[in-house]
Motif scaffolding. Structure first.
Motif, PDB file in Angstrom:
ATOM      1  N   SER A   8       0.380  -1.142   0.116  1.00 44.47           N
ATOM      2  CA  SER A   8      -0.229   0.272  -0.328  1.00 44.47           C
ATOM      3  C   SER A   8       0.677   1.058   0.121  1.00 44.47           C
ATOM      4  N   THR A   9       1.843   1.268   0.455  1.00 43.83           N
ATOM      5  CA  THR A   9       2.659   2.333   0.568  1.00 43.83           C
ATOM      6  C   THR A   9       3.380   2.969  -1.113  1.00 43.83           C
ATOM      7  N   PHE A  10       2.980   1.863  -2.338  1.00 40.00           N
ATOM      8  CA  PHE A  10       3.153   2.401  -3.358  1.00 40.00           C
ATOM      9  C   PHE A  10       1.574   2.493  -3.971  1.00 40.00           C
ATOM     10  N   ILE A  11       0.779   1.270  -4.282  1.00 38.95           N
ATOM     11  CA  ILE A  11      -0.747   1.233  -4.272  1.00 38.95           C
ATOM     12  C   ILE A  11      -1.211   2.661  -3.977  1.00 38.95           C
ATOM     13  N   THR A  12      -1.500   2.593  -3.207  1.00 43.34           N
ATOM     14  CA  THR A  12      -2.318   3.857  -2.377  1.00 43.34           C
ATOM     15  C   THR A  12      -2.220   5.159  -3.055  1.00 43.34           C
TER      16      THR A  12
END
Length: 316
Positions: free
Chosen positions: A124-128
């Protein structure tokens, strides 16, 4: 309906710097608790039996944001830009940790559920930030002309979101997994109390968000209730539909369905409280309302489905 929802944007949330630090620390503590249940073996199983995990993961990080974008296009004449962006923000968040409890109750594939939560949280660090910037940018630039005026001071800073999500999720996740690996007895004792604490924390955030705006909350809850009902129901249906299309086992279908319908709304609220991402001059009440109500409703819908499935053994 558009005029009624527009009133929500005037909801103001004022946090001092100290108060914001406390909220961030508590959320990081919650995510540390989530990571206590994650073992490295889960990621090894992804490579051994990848089909269900990959189908569930891509449904969550690609299918749900895309579905949400279609919904905001469909409702563009009735919902405000801020409400639409709130829906997109929720869809960009990783899965919520309470989904694992619900999967266990519904006799689903608990290993698959934990794997999906772990992977979506870890990435999620990248995807969100990416999903919110991508689909939010599409909405602002191509869907709703009224959004240009309403969101003119909003610049989606993907790097600032990346930094925030990494500090709130990435670091606690790493520390939690290390604790689970090297201090397993302590991790086992902390898991259940941390689950209860995470629910209390989310309810507290909702109270802080709407404590001074209770009249608006009561007055316009019906409109947001219908919207979140459709959005959350569509997410659940998408999860079950995709899993059925690929002919996954019934236990896997249940796990993917629940994972799709349970999102980490607490992260969404913390991002909204961050003045570096959403400046104070931006009226984001509609986003707050949708994100907070989603966090309440997905517990109701998730538990309802879980109790239904708990009385029905998975089909072989």
């Amino acid at each position: 309906m558009y005029e009624q929802l527009l009133q929500l944007d005037h909801i103001r949330i004022n946090f001092s710097a100290a108060g914001m630090h406390i909220v961030n620390i508590v959320l990081a503590f919650v995510m540390f608790g989530v990571a206590l249940g994650i073992r490295a073996q889960l990621f090894k199983n992804v490579f051994k039996y990848p089909k269900s995990v990959l189908i569930g993961f891509f449904s969550q990080v690609i299918g749900l944001p895309a579905l949400t974008f279609l919904l905001v296009i469909l409702f563009s004449n009735w919902i405000t830009p801020m409400v639409a962006m709130g829906m997109i923000l929720v869809a960009a968040c990783p899965g919520g940790n309470i989904s694992n409890f619900m999967s266990q109750l519904s006799k689903a594939n608990i290993e698959l559920a934990i794997s999906m939560t772990a992977i979506s949280t870890a990435l999620s660090t990248f995807i969100t930030p990416f999903n919110f910037a991508l689909w939010g940018g599409f909405y602002v630039n191509y869907v709703n002309k009224r959004a240009v005026d309403a969101l003119q001071v909003l610049h989606i800073d993907i790097f600032q979101m990346f930094e925030t999500v990494f500090l709130l999720l990435g670091i606690p996740l790493i520390l939690g997994m290390l604790t689970a690996k090297y201090l397993p007895k302590i991790a086992e004792r902390l898991k259940k109390p941390m689950q209860s604490f995470s629910l209390i924390f989310f309810v507290g955030m909702v109270v802080m968000a709407f404590g001074n705006n209770l009249d608006l909350f009561v007055k316009y809850i019906f409109f947001v209730f219908i919207l979140v009902l459709v959005h959350n129901g569509s997410a659940l249906a998408l999860g079950y539909g995709v899993a059925t299309t690929f002919r996954l086992p019934d236990k896997d279908r249940r796990a993917i369905t629940i994972e799709m319908g349970i999102q980490n709304s607490g992260l969404g609220l913390v991002l909204l409280f961050n003045s570096k991402i959403f400046p104070p001059e931006l009226a984001i009440g509609g986003m707050l309302f949708v994100t907070a109500w989603w966090g309440i409703w997905h517990i109701v819908s998730g538990m309802g489905i879980s109790f239904y499935w708990s009385r029905r053994p998975p089909k072989s």
